[in-house]
Design an enzyme around this catalytic site. Sequence first.
Site, PDB file in Angstrom:
ATOM      1  N   LYS A  53      -8.201  76.055   9.817  1.00  0.00           N
ATOM      2  CA  LYS A  53      -9.273  75.974  10.814  1.00  0.00           C
ATOM      3  C   LYS A  53      -9.235  74.632  11.528  1.00  0.00           C
ATOM      4  CE  LYS A  53     -11.907  79.346   8.227  1.00  0.00           C
ATOM      5  NZ  LYS A  53     -12.893  79.649   7.185  1.00  0.00           N
ATOM      6  N   GLN A  97     -17.616  76.627   3.970  1.00  0.00           N
ATOM      7  CA  GLN A  97     -16.536  77.481   3.476  1.00  0.00           C
ATOM      8  C   GLN A  97     -16.955  78.240   2.214  1.00  0.00           C
ATOM      9  OE1 GLN A  97     -13.497  78.078   4.992  1.00  0.00           O
ATOM     10  NE2 GLN A  97     -13.209  79.587   3.383  1.00  0.00           N
ATOM     11  N   ASP A 120     -20.069  81.183  11.954  1.00  0.00           N
ATOM     12  CA  ASP A 120     -19.571  82.248  11.076  1.00  0.00           C
ATOM     13  C   ASP A 120     -20.320  83.559  11.336  1.00  0.00           C
ATOM     14  OD1 ASP A 120     -17.408  81.806   9.451  1.00  0.00           O
ATOM     15  OD2 ASP A 120     -18.541  80.790   7.874  1.00  0.00           O
TER      16      ASP A 120
END
Length: 292
Positions: A53, A97, A120
């Site tokens: 990422k 995460q 997200d």
Amino acid sequence: MVAQRLDGKACALSVEEELHGRISVCIAAGVKPHLAVVIVGDDPASHVYVKSKVKACERLGIKSTHIELPEATGEDEVRAVIHRLNEDETLHGILVQSPLPKHMDEEALTDLIHPAKDVDGFHPENLGRLVQGRLDGMLPCTPSGVMRMLKWAGIELSGKRAVVLGRSRIVGNPQALLLGAKGADATVTVVHSRTKDAQSICAQADVVIAAIGRPEMVGVDWIKEGAVVVDVGINRVEDSTRERGWRLAGDVHPDVAQTAAWLSPVPGGVGPMTIAMLMENTVRAAEHTANL
Ligand code: NDP
């Protein structure tokens, strides 16, 4: 029949090409897109994902802030970090995460992320909008990446019978909503661990999206001739023929390529699309800040 490859890597590149232009417009308006990635603990796979990422941010000229916290960090401290990032006006996206260490309530922590920075797409407000059929907000990256890849390949979904294997908050459930939403117009069945005779349900589908985390469980006899198959699964399986002793496997058996019309590879399918959608959500959040 040998399935055509649903090439997520190539599709992700085309998304990135489009994002370059949008990022230049943001920067010209005085807003440099900025993503914060928070990782807690030592899970090796999570560190690999975070690295990919951060690398994608570097390729695109998105600023990234990488916050690493030790496994033993208390939930209060993670909460404080999220609050600080919410307040930071130079930041447009926040990602925590998954998975978080077992002593933490992951859902409660990600709920603290401001919905406008929830790149997200897991915040109840963003998922709620999706349930309402409003697709203009932050959409969860993996299922929206699957939709983008199908569109890019010119695969028509309207009126098709789609089966989603898995009903998680992150993949299966939002995937089913996106496939059945107005505009996509598939007729969707969700299969989960309590489903009876998953194989025969799957074998009637025109489109199968597998997101169960069971290595190569979807065999050739699960798939109708000419179906479209998207393999979301990423599983580590032992492989003594490899120097490192393991390989990555999807949820779909490779022999499905003999039956399906389209099949996404693992790796190189949904994985790169998930990252591309994360970048797109970050740019969208920055555009919003810049009133673009
Ligand atoms: P979860 O473990 O959260 O959910 C798995 C789902 O599969 C559950 O709904 C479960 O049912 C269902 N399931 C499990 N076993 C079976 C079975 N034998 N038959 C039918 N259904 C079953 O996983 P995620 O959704 O987070 O991830 C799924 C897979 O996708 C994993 O391999 C993960 O690594 C991968 N992944 C890949 C991403 C990418 O970028 N490519 C991103 C995110 C995930 P129930 O609800 O009844 O328990």
